[in-house]
Design a protein around this motif. Structure first.
Motif, PDB file in Angstrom:
ATOM      1  N   UNK A 159       0.834  -1.206   0.000  1.00  0.00           N
ATOM      2  CA  UNK A 159       0.000   0.000   0.000  1.00  0.00           C
ATOM      3  C   UNK A 159       0.868   1.256   0.000  1.00  0.00           C
ATOM      4  N   UNK A 160       1.977   1.214   0.773  1.00  0.00           N
ATOM      5  CA  UNK A 160       2.872   2.376   0.849  1.00  0.00           C
ATOM      6  C   UNK A 160       3.511   2.669  -0.502  1.00  0.00           C
ATOM      7  N   UNK A 161       3.700   1.630  -1.325  1.00  0.00           N
ATOM      8  CA  UNK A 161       4.285   1.814  -2.654  1.00  0.00           C
ATOM      9  C   UNK A 161       3.223   2.136  -3.707  1.00  0.00           C
ATOM     10  N   UNK A 162       1.959   2.169  -3.279  1.00  0.00           N
ATOM     11  CA  UNK A 162       0.891   2.495  -4.204  1.00  0.00           C
ATOM     12  C   UNK A 162       0.544   1.385  -5.168  1.00  0.00           C
ATOM     13  N   UNK A 163       0.894   0.138  -4.818  1.00  0.00           N
ATOM     14  CA  UNK A 163       0.627  -0.993  -5.693  1.00  0.00           C
ATOM     15  C   UNK A 163      -0.765  -1.558  -5.440  1.00  0.00           C
ATOM     16  N   UNK A 164      -1.396  -2.053  -6.480  1.00  0.00           N
ATOM     17  CA  UNK A 164      -2.706  -2.665  -6.352  1.00  0.00           C
ATOM     18  C   UNK A 164      -2.616  -4.065  -5.784  1.00  0.00           C
ATOM     19  N   UNK A 165      -3.789  -4.635  -5.472  1.00  0.00           N
ATOM     20  CA  UNK A 165      -3.805  -5.973  -4.889  1.00  0.00           C
ATOM     21  C   UNK A 165      -3.449  -7.024  -5.937  1.00  0.00           C
ATOM     22  N   UNK A 166      -2.554  -7.918  -5.564  1.00  0.00           N
ATOM     23  CA  UNK A 166      -2.174  -9.044  -6.416  1.00  0.00           C
ATOM     24  C   UNK A 166      -1.874 -10.225  -5.510  1.00  0.00           C
ATOM     25  N   UNK A 167      -2.603 -11.324  -5.719  1.00  0.00           N
ATOM     26  CA  UNK A 167      -2.433 -12.486  -4.854  1.00  0.00           C
ATOM     27  C   UNK A 167      -1.010 -13.032  -4.934  1.00  0.00           C
TER      28      UNK A 167
END
Length: 200
Positions: free
Chosen positions: A163-171
């Motif tokens: 979340x801190x890196x601004x990445x979306x959810x990926x299993x």
């Protein structure tokens, strides 16, 4: 201080109860949850457990810290239950699971792990005649209890980092670093056990 650092010192009725009594109540409570059929019964059970936290003087932020790592798992189960069996079943299943986890957290927060392990070792002592080593079983239980918050903590740390890196959810992107960190932690714990002579 407990092995996993979850014990919250206090002088409440729950803190003063014996570990054996609390474990027995936890077992009865979880069995009773399975038998619930109505949402209002689930709400009543939640109120009783909530009252237990109030009596024990456990702050809300600490309760949330115990249950927060499981929010995505509960969400996934809820979606599956809604699709397969309807919203009422979803509420009953997820609510029962959440209350069960809350009961376990309440016991852990008000009981030293060493006291819990002492109870387990006393119960297993008669099995020593059959070749069961109560001390070894106690060690396994201690390691298991230690690993549960460690694993949930790792999952939470990886999730927060993404979340801190601004990445979306990926299993896949979540599972891979979690597995790597978990294996590194297991290696460190294994080295610690070997250093203490627990290598057979």
């Amino acid at each position: 201080m407990s092995i996993i650092g979850l014990y919250t010192p206090g002088n409440s009725v729950l803190h003063r109860m014996s570990a054996g009594s609390k474990l027995a109540c936890m077992l009865v409570g979880m069995i009773a949850l399975v038998a619930l059929q109505q949402i209002w019964q689930l709400g009543l059970a939640a109120a009783v457990v909530g009252a237990g936290f109030v009596v024990a003087g456990i702050p809300g932020r600490l309760i949330w810290r115990q249950l927060r790592p499981l929010r995505w798992l509960l969400l996934l189960i809820a979606v599956l239950q809604v699709v397969l069996a309807g919203w009422v079943t979803a509420v009953m299943v997820c609510g029962g699971l959440l209350i069960s986890l809350a009961i376990a957290a309440l016991v852990t927060l008000t009981t030293r792990v060493t006291d819990i392990l002492d109870v387990c070792q006393r119960l297993l002592r008669p099995l020593a005649r059959l070749g069961v080593d109560p001390d070894r079983v106690g060690l396994v239980l201690a390691m298991t209890i230690r690993c549960i918050p460690l694993l949930t903590g790792i999952v939470d740390q990886v999730s927060q980092a993404r979340k801190a890196r601004g990445l979306g959810f990926s299993l896949v992107a979540l599972v891979v670093p979690v597995v790597v960190r978990a294996l590194r932690t297991a290696d460190a714990m294994g080295d610690a056990l070997i250093a203490r002579g627990v290598d057979d």
